[in-house]
Design a protein around this motif. Structure first.
Motif, mmCIF file in Angstrom:
data_model
loop_
_atom_site.group_PDB
_atom_site.id
_atom_site.type_symbol
_atom_site.label_atom_id
_atom_site.label_comp_id
_atom_site.label_asym_id
_atom_site.label_seq_id
_atom_site.Cartn_x
_atom_site.Cartn_y
_atom_site.Cartn_z
ATOM 1 N N LEU A 235 0.449 3.613 27.427
ATOM 2 C CA LEU A 235 1.389 2.568 27.038
ATOM 3 C C LEU A 235 1.282 2.375 25.536
ATOM 4 O O LEU A 235 0.184 2.202 24.998
ATOM 5 C CB LEU A 235 1.069 1.253 27.743
ATOM 6 C CG LEU A 235 2.028 0.109 27.418
ATOM 7 C CD1 LEU A 235 3.275 0.209 28.289
ATOM 8 C CD2 LEU A 235 1.362 -1.255 27.613
ATOM 9 N N ASN A 236 2.432 2.395 24.860
ATOM 10 C CA ASN A 236 2.497 2.199 23.407
ATOM 11 C C ASN A 236 3.489 1.071 23.143
ATOM 12 O O ASN A 236 4.674 1.196 23.462
ATOM 13 C CB ASN A 236 2.943 3.499 22.728
ATOM 14 C CG ASN A 236 2.965 3.417 21.212
ATOM 15 O OD1 ASN A 236 3.036 2.340 20.636
ATOM 16 N ND2 ASN A 236 2.929 4.564 20.565
ATOM 17 N N VAL A 237 3.005 -0.041 22.571
ATOM 18 C CA VAL A 237 3.853 -1.214 22.318
ATOM 19 C C VAL A 237 3.966 -1.434 20.815
ATOM 20 O O VAL A 237 2.958 -1.498 20.113
ATOM 21 C CB VAL A 237 3.279 -2.482 22.980
ATOM 22 C CG1 VAL A 237 4.197 -3.675 22.711
ATOM 23 C CG2 VAL A 237 3.086 -2.278 24.473
ATOM 24 N N SER A 238 5.193 -1.560 20.335
ATOM 25 C CA SER A 238 5.419 -1.915 18.940
ATOM 26 C C SER A 238 5.292 -3.423 18.792
ATOM 27 O O SER A 238 6.068 -4.184 19.369
ATOM 28 C CB SER A 238 6.813 -1.450 18.492
ATOM 29 O OG SER A 238 7.062 -1.854 17.153
ATOM 30 N N LEU A 239 4.287 -3.863 18.029
ATOM 31 C CA LEU A 239 4.016 -5.286 17.863
ATOM 32 C C LEU A 239 4.687 -5.883 16.628
ATOM 33 O O LEU A 239 4.806 -7.099 16.515
ATOM 34 C CB LEU A 239 2.497 -5.514 17.750
ATOM 35 C CG LEU A 239 1.657 -5.093 18.951
ATOM 36 C CD1 LEU A 239 0.172 -5.175 18.601
ATOM 37 C CD2 LEU A 239 1.967 -5.957 20.170
ATOM 38 N N GLY A 240 5.129 -5.064 15.708
ATOM 39 C CA GLY A 240 5.684 -5.536 14.435
ATOM 40 C C GLY A 240 4.876 -4.945 13.300
ATOM 41 O O GLY A 240 4.109 -4.001 13.520
#
Length: 342
Positions: A235-240
């Motif tokens: 899982l790869n989440v773009s947080l900002g």
């Protein structure tokens, strides 16, 4: 808690040489010279002095890996004793952190009779072959999570490097995020989802993980070379925060030569997740401005990896580890499947 192990190849295989964009194996100086001297020469490492400099970096990385667990435990103890969180609540998962779209996806996955076909009506499309993109967190949670990360980054607390490919980032277990945030996210939400999307890759049996954040910024890490993960599902989440360019790109599974692969670019928006098979080759293009934080969760299935180590391709040679180790257990798998190439 189930006892987990690492494979001894951790100390010898998949050592990343940043200048050459090359992963290497190091068993001895003689073996390394024999296997890589001509390759490195063709990549610009022409002189003995340059080669010896590379050799010293390799030896330093091997030494770091041999001592990684003890040093991590020391950092974790110091952090627990000295670091004061900015946002205590982000360490504990709450449904209010999750986007309405993701909650709908998660609830569907837990219903009787849920199917991959029905799930795709909610996810809508594949961003690349077997790569799925969907909203996961609220933007408010991402903002507070990044504020917590930056507060820690600016503190005097000791910090560990996530892996050999990322110079800037934070190991979330050391900071105390595993028990309250990452483990329930994996067990309650990501495992049911992965069981439908990746039944051939151990998605139903995800029983451990390694979680970290990586940071990309001007004059720091800008991109990430083509690679695969030590995971069954990632899982790869773009947080900002705010950045330009820096798309992800995906190829085929690691067994397929690059010459036979057509890569696909995938845009990655803040608060969105990209879910993919860990053994699928991928990378991140350069950002051209701004600052980017990404949450990475390598999810592992011992029933899958107990058969063959995904990093060395051999029967795992188990070594005792702290915590989740690299996701191996001492129990032999009774399954006969391996992750599909397509």
């Amino acid at each position: 808690m189930q006892r987990f192990y690492s494979c001894s190849c951790f100390c010898t295989d998949n050592i990343f040489l940043e200048e050459a964009r090359l992963h290497v194996r190091f068993l001895s100086e003689e073996q390394f010279r024999r296997d890589y001297r001509s390759i490195l020469r063709s990549l610009g490492c022409a002189t003995d002095a340059q080669f010896n400099s590379v050799l010293q970096k390799i030896k330093a990385e091997v030494e770091r890996r041999q001592n990684v667990e003890g040093r991590s435990a020391e950092r974790k103890a110091v952090i627990k004793e000295t670091y004061k969180p900015l946002h205590d609540h982000v360490y504990y998962l709450q449904e209010s952190y999750l986007s309405p779209e993701f909650l709908n996806i998660a609830r569907y996955c837990q219903t009787e009779g849920a199917s991959q076909e029905g799930l795709m009506d909610l996810i809508h499309s594949e961003a690349a072959p077997r790569v799925y993109r969907f909203p996961i967190f609220t933007k408010d949670f991402c903002r507070e999570f990044v504020e917590e990360l930056e507060n820690f980054e600016q503190s005097e607390a000791p910090k560990g490097r996530p892996n050999t490919m990322n110079n800037y980032g934070i190991l979330l277990d050391e900071l105390g995020f595993d028990e309250g945030l990452i483990t329930p996210l994996r067990e309650r939400y990501l495992r049911p989802l992965s069981s439908l999307l990746y039944p051939d890759c151990g998605g139903e049996w995800l029983d451990s993980h390694k979680a970290f954040v990586v940071k990309y910024a001007m004059h720091e890490d800008l991109d990430l070379s083509y690679h695969y993960d030590n995971a069954e599902v990632t899982l790869n989440v773009s947080l900002g925060k705010d950045f330009t360019e820096g798309n992800l790109y995906f190829g085929d599974m690691k067994e397929v030569p690059l010459s036979e692969t057509e890569c696909v670019e995938v845009e990655h928006h803040v608060a969105e997740a990209v879910l993919h098979r860990g053994q699928q080759m991928h990378g991140a293009l350069r950002i051209s401005s701004g600052l980017r934080w990404n949450l990475i969760i390598w999810m592992r299935a011992s029933r899958q990896r107990n058969r063959v180590c995904p990093m060395c391709g051999r029967t795992p040679r188990l070594q005792p580890s702290q915590g989740y180790g690299d996701g191996f257990t001492a129990e032999a798998s009774d399954s006969g499947w391996t992750c599909a190439l397509t």
